[in-house]
Structures are given as C-alpha cells and as structure tokens.
Design an enzyme around this catalytic site. Structure first.
Site, PDB file in Angstrom:
ATOM      1  N   PRO A   1      -3.851   0.802  18.770  1.00  0.00           N
ATOM      2  CA  PRO A   1      -3.605   0.321  17.402  1.00  0.00           C
ATOM      3  C   PRO A   1      -3.849   1.367  16.301  1.00  0.00           C
ATOM      4  CG  PRO A   1      -5.548  -0.710  18.361  1.00  0.00           C
ATOM      5  CD  PRO A   1      -4.935   0.089  19.433  1.00  0.00           C
TER       6      PRO A   1
ATOM      7  N   LYS B   1       1.264   0.335  15.116  1.00  0.00           N
ATOM      8  CA  LYS B   1       2.663   0.280  15.567  1.00  0.00           C
ATOM      9  C   LYS B   1       3.002  -0.920  16.435  1.00  0.00           C
ATOM     10  CE  LYS B   1       3.788   3.502  13.233  1.00  0.00           C
ATOM     11  NZ  LYS B   1       4.252   2.846  12.034  1.00  0.00           N
TER      12      LYS B   1
ATOM     13  N   TYR C   1      -9.242   5.539   7.725  1.00  0.00           N
ATOM     14  CA  TYR C   1      -9.331   5.923   9.151  1.00  0.00           C
ATOM     15  C   TYR C   1     -10.378   7.035   9.231  1.00  0.00           C
ATOM     16  CZ  TYR C   1      -4.891   3.508  10.054  1.00  0.00           C
ATOM     17  OH  TYR C   1      -3.898   2.558  10.190  1.00  0.00           O
TER      18      TYR C   1
ATOM     19  N   HIS D   1       0.855  -1.202   0.000  1.00  0.00           N
ATOM     20  CA  HIS D   1       0.000   0.000   0.000  1.00  0.00           C
ATOM     21  C   HIS D   1       0.886   1.246   0.000  1.00  0.00           C
ATOM     22  CE1 HIS D   1      -4.167  -1.577   1.467  1.00  0.00           C
ATOM     23  NE2 HIS D   1      -3.589  -2.430   0.645  1.00  0.00           N
TER      24      HIS D   1
ATOM     25  N   TYR E   1       3.955   6.681   9.878  1.00  0.00           N
ATOM     26  CA  TYR E   1       3.079   5.536   9.613  1.00  0.00           C
ATOM     27  C   TYR E   1       3.854   4.409   8.911  1.00  0.00           C
ATOM     28  CZ  TYR E   1      -1.194   3.009   8.385  1.00  0.00           C
ATOM     29  OH  TYR E   1      -2.166   2.043   8.280  1.00  0.00           O
TER      30      TYR E   1
HETATM   31  P1  FAS Z   1       2.241 -11.161  22.155  1.00  0.00           P
HETATM   32  O1  FAS Z   1       1.297 -10.757  23.252  1.00  0.00           O
HETATM   33  O2  FAS Z   1       1.741 -11.266  20.760  1.00  0.00           O
HETATM   34  O3  FAS Z   1       2.870 -12.605  22.499  1.00  0.00           O
HETATM   35  C1  FAS Z   1       3.230 -12.920  23.830  1.00  0.00           C
HETATM   36  C2  FAS Z   1       3.214 -14.441  23.965  1.00  0.00           C
HETATM   37  O4  FAS Z   1       3.691 -14.777  25.274  1.00  0.00           O
HETATM   38  C3  FAS Z   1       1.805 -15.007  23.839  1.00  0.00           C
HETATM   39  O5  FAS Z   1       1.782 -16.071  22.909  1.00  0.00           O
HETATM   40  C4  FAS Z   1       1.478 -15.489  25.254  1.00  0.00           C
HETATM   41  O6  FAS Z   1       0.677 -16.664  25.249  1.00  0.00           O
HETATM   42  C5  FAS Z   1       2.856 -15.786  25.822  1.00  0.00           C
HETATM   43  N1  FAS Z   1       2.947 -15.662  27.278  1.00  0.00           N
HETATM   44  C6  FAS Z   1       2.371 -14.732  28.073  1.00  0.00           C
HETATM   45  N2  FAS Z   1       2.708 -14.940  29.354  1.00  0.00           N
HETATM   46  C7  FAS Z   1       3.520 -16.044  29.371  1.00  0.00           C
HETATM   47  C8  FAS Z   1       4.192 -16.759  30.396  1.00  0.00           C
HETATM   48  N3  FAS Z   1       4.099 -16.392  31.667  1.00  0.00           N
HETATM   49  N4  FAS Z   1       4.926 -17.841  30.046  1.00  0.00           N
HETATM   50  C9  FAS Z   1       5.035 -18.215  28.750  1.00  0.00           C
HETATM   51  N5  FAS Z   1       4.422 -17.580  27.723  1.00  0.00           N
HETATM   52  C10 FAS Z   1       3.671 -16.501  28.046  1.00  0.00           C
HETATM   53  N6  FAS Z   1      -1.000  -4.147  16.849  1.00  0.00           N
HETATM   54  C11 FAS Z   1      -1.129  -3.518  15.662  1.00  0.00           C
HETATM   55  O7  FAS Z   1      -0.128  -3.038  15.122  1.00  0.00           O
HETATM   56  N7  FAS Z   1      -2.373  -3.414  15.064  1.00  0.00           N
HETATM   57  C12 FAS Z   1      -3.497  -3.966  15.630  1.00  0.00           C
HETATM   58  O8  FAS Z   1      -4.591  -3.868  15.087  1.00  0.00           O
HETATM   59  C13 FAS Z   1      -3.402  -4.644  16.862  1.00  0.00           C
HETATM   60  N8  FAS Z   1      -4.504  -5.228  17.430  1.00  0.00           N
HETATM   61  C14 FAS Z   1      -4.366  -5.865  18.647  1.00  0.00           C
HETATM   62  C15 FAS Z   1      -5.465  -6.483  19.291  1.00  0.00           C
HETATM   63  C16 FAS Z   1      -5.324  -7.122  20.531  1.00  0.00           C
HETATM   64  C17 FAS Z   1      -6.521  -7.763  21.193  1.00  0.00           C
HETATM   65  C18 FAS Z   1      -4.064  -7.155  21.161  1.00  0.00           C
HETATM   66  C19 FAS Z   1      -3.886  -7.815  22.516  1.00  0.00           C
HETATM   67  C20 FAS Z   1      -2.962  -6.561  20.534  1.00  0.00           C
HETATM   68  C21 FAS Z   1      -3.107  -5.926  19.269  1.00  0.00           C
HETATM   69  N9  FAS Z   1      -2.015  -5.333  18.619  1.00  0.00           N
HETATM   70  C22 FAS Z   1      -2.117  -4.700  17.432  1.00  0.00           C
HETATM   71  C23 FAS Z   1      -0.713  -5.368  19.203  1.00  0.00           C
HETATM   72  C24 FAS Z   1      -0.138  -6.739  18.917  1.00  0.00           C
HETATM   73  O9  FAS Z   1      -0.120  -6.944  17.544  1.00  0.00           O
HETATM   74  C25 FAS Z   1       1.197  -6.796  19.593  1.00  0.00           C
HETATM   75  O10 FAS Z   1       1.945  -5.615  19.361  1.00  0.00           O
HETATM   76  C26 FAS Z   1       2.011  -7.994  19.182  1.00  0.00           C
HETATM   77  O11 FAS Z   1       1.231  -9.138  19.382  1.00  0.00           O
HETATM   78  C27 FAS Z   1       3.279  -7.981  20.037  1.00  0.00           C
HETATM   79  O12 FAS Z   1       3.875  -9.205  19.905  1.00  0.00           O
HETATM   80  P2  FAS Z   1       4.618  -9.864  21.156  1.00  0.00           P
HETATM   81  O13 FAS Z   1       5.487  -8.861  21.797  1.00  0.00           O
HETATM   82  O14 FAS Z   1       5.195 -11.138  20.630  1.00  0.00           O
HETATM   83  O15 FAS Z   1       3.475 -10.160  22.241  1.00  0.00           O
HETATM   84  C1  PHB Z   2      -5.766  -4.119  11.024  1.00  0.00           C
HETATM   85  O1  PHB Z   2      -5.922  -4.370   9.806  1.00  0.00           O
HETATM   86  O2  PHB Z   2      -6.018  -4.950  11.929  1.00  0.00           O
HETATM   87  C2  PHB Z   2      -5.280  -2.753  11.425  1.00  0.00           C
HETATM   88  C3  PHB Z   2      -4.770  -1.922  10.457  1.00  0.00           C
HETATM   89  C4  PHB Z   2      -4.314  -0.666  10.826  1.00  0.00           C
HETATM   90  C5  PHB Z   2      -4.401  -0.260  12.143  1.00  0.00           C
HETATM   91  C6  PHB Z   2      -4.925  -1.109  13.122  1.00  0.00           C
HETATM   92  C7  PHB Z   2      -5.372  -2.368  12.752  1.00  0.00           C
HETATM   93  O3  PHB Z   2      -3.979   0.978  12.503  1.00  0.00           O
END
Ligand code: FAS
Ligand code: PHB
Length: 389
Positions: free
Chosen positions: A292, A296, A200, A72, A384
């Site tokens: 989100p 980032k 957005y 994109h 971005y």
């Molecule tokens: P993660 O949370 O992905 O991974 C951590 C891992 O550690 C998990 O698998 C968990 O099971 C494990 N863990 C936890 N505690 C533990 C323990 N005590 N022992 C062993 N394992 C353990 N980011 C965006 O850029 N755009 C989005 O739209 C977006 N939407 C999101 C929606 C939700 C509901 C959430 C929670 C996050 C969202 N994020 C989004 C942010 C997300 O993408 C994170 O930045 C990304 O998953 C970060 O990756 P990790 O640091 O690997 O953490």
């Molecule tokens: C998504 O596609 O999940 C998404 C894209 C852009 C954002 C947040 C979420 O800023």
C-alpha cells in the site's frame, strides 16, 4: 438463473463493474461470499487517483465523494526528522482525492440498490465451469441450497484469496511474487490529522504513514515485524512509536485518542498473468496485489474495470470483441507500472533488516534526489496521482 455477466465478489471492483454495465443496459449478477455489513466494515485504501475520481463520477457514484472528499495537491516525505513536500500540481498539474474505500463501497452499494441490481450475499462453494466454451456457468450454494448461474462471461473480482484466479489452470498461469519482511499496523482514530497532507516517513526504527479520512478522522500506519500481532500493541505503545518516527515538530502536534480500528496487513507484490482465460476475466486483487506504500491497490482495480467495461460495452453494443481480446495485455501494461512504483516507494521508505550499509545509503540518496531534483519529483507525482488509463 441466467445473466449476461456473472461477477464473483462484491468489493469495489465487482460493484463498480456491475454499476457501469447496468447503466449501459447490460445484465449482471454479483455473487458475494460475505454479508454486506462485513464488506462495509473493512478499512482499506484512502487515496483515489484522479482517474478513479472520474470513473466514479461516470458510474454515477461521485456525489458524496465530491461533497465529503478532500482534494490533495501534494504529500510530504520525511526521513530521520527532515521533511519536504512533493507538489503534484507544480510537478504534473494533477491531484488526488482523499476519500476512503469504505465510503466508495458504501456509495456503490447504494447506487446498485437504486438500480435494483442483483447482488447475492452469503454465497458459498462458488465454482466456475466451462470457461473455454461459449456457455460458461457458475455453481454455488446459498441458504443451504445448490444453485447455478448461466452467463456469457464471468468476471473474477474476488480478491487475492478468491476462487477465480485459481480457476485458470496452473500451467496457463505465470505468477510473480515478492513478499516483504514486514507488515503495516494500522489504526483509525477520531482525532484531527497530524498535517494537512499525508506524511510518508522513513526512519531507522521503521516506516510510518500519517493519513486521514476527514478533518476529525485520522488513519495512521507503522511498519512492524511480520511476527507482531495486534494484541502486542496497546494504543499507548502505538502512539509512542508513531511519534518516534515522525519529525519532532509533527510528533509534538499529534492528538492521540483511542483506536476505533486496529489491524495488521502483510505486504506483498504479486501479479498473475494472463488476466483472461476463455470467458473468464480477472479484475483487481484477484489478479494482482501491491504494497500500500504507493496507494495503488484500489486504483488498479478501477483501471482494470475501466478496460473491461469498455470491452464488454463495445461487444454488447456492436459485436466488437477487440477490447475483450486486448483486455489482459492492456490491463497488465498499467499494472506493471503501478507494481514498479509501489515496489520503489516501499524499498525507499522502509527499514529492511537485512539491508547492507550500501543499501541504506541508496535509500537515503533516493530521498536526497527527490528533495533536490524537480524531474525526480515529477516522476513520483505522475505515478502517485495515477498514470493515464
Ligand atoms: P476485494 O478483496 O476488496 O474484494 C473481493 C470481494 O470478493 C470481497 O468482498 C470478498 O468477500 C469476496 N470474495 C472472496 N472470495 C469469494 C468467493 N469465493 N466467492 C464470492 N465472493 C468472494 N489499497 C490501497 O490503495 N491503500 C491501502 O491502504 C490498502 N490497504 C489494504 C489493507 C488490507 C488489509 C487489504 C487486504 C488490502 C488493502 N488495500 C489497500 C488494497 C485494497 O484496497 C484492494 O486493492 C481493493 O480492496 C481491491 O478491490 P477488489 O479487487 O474488489 O478486492
Ligand atoms: C490510507 O489512508 O489508508 C492510505 C493512504 C495512502 C497510502 C496507503 C494507505 O499509500
């Protein structure tokens, strides 16, 4: 058991770090609480900065992304029905890749399996020990048995609710937090996206985001009060509310369908400093959380992994510890810039119940400035698409 680098958490940051280290001949063990199916069932980020794209290619996991991802070169901002484009390419000659975090995680697991990496699922009671010694270790339970993992370094990739950050003494940690008075209700639907690029949308009824995963899979979000629950929102109610917040011409073209995933995520900005304590390093959500709105979260996890991988690789190859000594400072410098961008996008685009008339006028003026000023659009585009590592 013994390894060189113990990684807590098998999400994107833990897997990417393990993949990079293994390809450099550095041994790792990944300890993951949940089973693989659960980790792969999470629907999260959708936009990859180009630095993330390059890191995934460097880790040998870019092939499917390059085949199935979508480049994109811009996104759309709308407010109360009017809409304009931010042209990333024109503004800063950069772009992003739309490719879901779920797919990135799939690709990382496949690559780690191909390398014969040690990833232990279903671990419990993880505890980190002797972090300020030169012989740290991890204890945990698995299949009902207690176990111990000795290592040189421990990396906390266990997300916001993990154990790693909390293993740094409270008196050492400095935490910064802002909790937003709303959440995002997101759905995934097997329908064509509303537009070629992400929209957005700011609206007095609340923010909306029209995103996608592929030409036949759409991802939509609407801002909802923190008190809302998933069961409060039927698919019909979601589609009606989404359409009411998008420009009419876009809303009329939206193809609706059943939600195949529906979830509500709270929004917060959070940073815990430092990202290193003794032999423990923190990466990704274990150290910081962004709303989100700026896309980032996942991308910050990747830049943390970049800095830490470079530090560990130099240490094991040449005994050069400079990258490890400067990891926290380097990672945090980029984290705070992404924190600012995510906060500014969230503040500009959401409906804040307690905002004054002046605040709302400031929000509208921010959007006016973006529509009229190429330099304002350039700052948004640079942030971005991702500031340099
Ligand atoms: P993660 O949370 O992905 O991974 C951590 C891992 O550690 C998990 O698998 C968990 O099971 C494990 N863990 C936890 N505690 C533990 C323990 N005590 N022992 C062993 N394992 C353990 N980011 C965006 O850029 N755009 C989005 O739209 C977006 N939407 C999101 C929606 C939700 C509901 C959430 C929670 C996050 C969202 N994020 C989004 C942010 C997300 O993408 C994170 O930045 C990304 O998953 C970060 O990756 P990790 O640091 O690997 O953490
Ligand atoms: C998504 O596609 O999940 C998404 C894209 C852009 C954002 C947040 C979420 O800023």
């Amino acid at each position: 058991m013994r390894t060189q680098v113990a990684i807590i958490g098998g999400g994107p940051s833990g897997l990417l770090l393990s993949q990079l280290l293994n390809r450099a001949g550095i041994a790792t063990v990944v300890l993951e609480r949940r089973d693989r199916a659960h980790v792969l069932s999470r629907i999260r980020a959708g936009v990859l900065e180009w630095g993330t794209v390059e890191m995934l290619r460097k880790a040998g996991v870019g092939a499917r992304m390059d085949r199935e991802g979508h480049v994109h070169q811009g996104c759309l901002l709308s407010s109360e029905g009017r809409m304009f484009r931010i042209d990333f390419h024109e503004a800063c000659a950069r772009q992003v890749m739309v490719y879901g975090q779920t797919e990135v995680t799939h690709d990382l697991y496949d690559a780690q399996d191909a390398l014969g990496a040690t990833i232990l699922h279903g671990v419990g009671d993880v505890a980190l020990h002797d972090l300020t010694s030169d012989a740290p270790f991890v204890t945990y339970t698995r299949d009902g048995a207690a176990a111990r993992l000795d290592c040189d370094y421990i990396v906390g990739c266990d997300g916001f609710h993990g154990i790693s950050r909390r293993s740094i003494p409270a008196e050492v940690r400095q935490e910064f937090e802002k909790v937003y008075p709303f959440g995002w209700l997101g759905i995934l639907s097997q329908t064509p996206p509303a537009a070629e690029e992400l929209i957005y949308a700011a609206h007095s009824r609340g923010f909306a985001l029209a995103s996608m995963r592929s030409p036949t899979l759409s991802r939509y979000y609407i801002q909802v009060p923190l008190s809302d629950r998933i069961e409060d929102w039927s698919d019909a109610a979601f589609w009606a509310e989404l359409k009411s917040r998008l420009p009419e011409a876009v809303a009329q073209g939206i193809v609706t369908g059943p939600s195949i995933e529906k979830s509500i995520a709270p929004l917060r900005s959070f940073v815990s400093e430092p990202m290193r304590w003794g032999r423990l390093f923190l990466c990704g959500d274990a150290a910081h959380i962004v709303p989100p709105t700026g896309a980032k979260g996942l991308n910050l996890a990747v830049s943390d992994v970049h800095y830490l991988y470079e530090g560990l690789a130099a240490f094991y190859a040449k005994g050069d510890a400079e990258g490890l000594e400067t990891y926290s400072q380097k990672a945090l410098a980029r984290v705070w810039k992404a924190m600012r961008f995510s906060w500014s996008m969230t503040t500009m685009l959401h409906h804040f119940p307690d905002f004054s008339a002046f605040d709302r006028r400031m929000q509208a003026t921010e959007l006016d400035l973006l529509e009229s000023s190429p330099s304002a659009r350039r700052v948004l585009a640079e942030n971005y698409t991702g500031l340099p590592f």
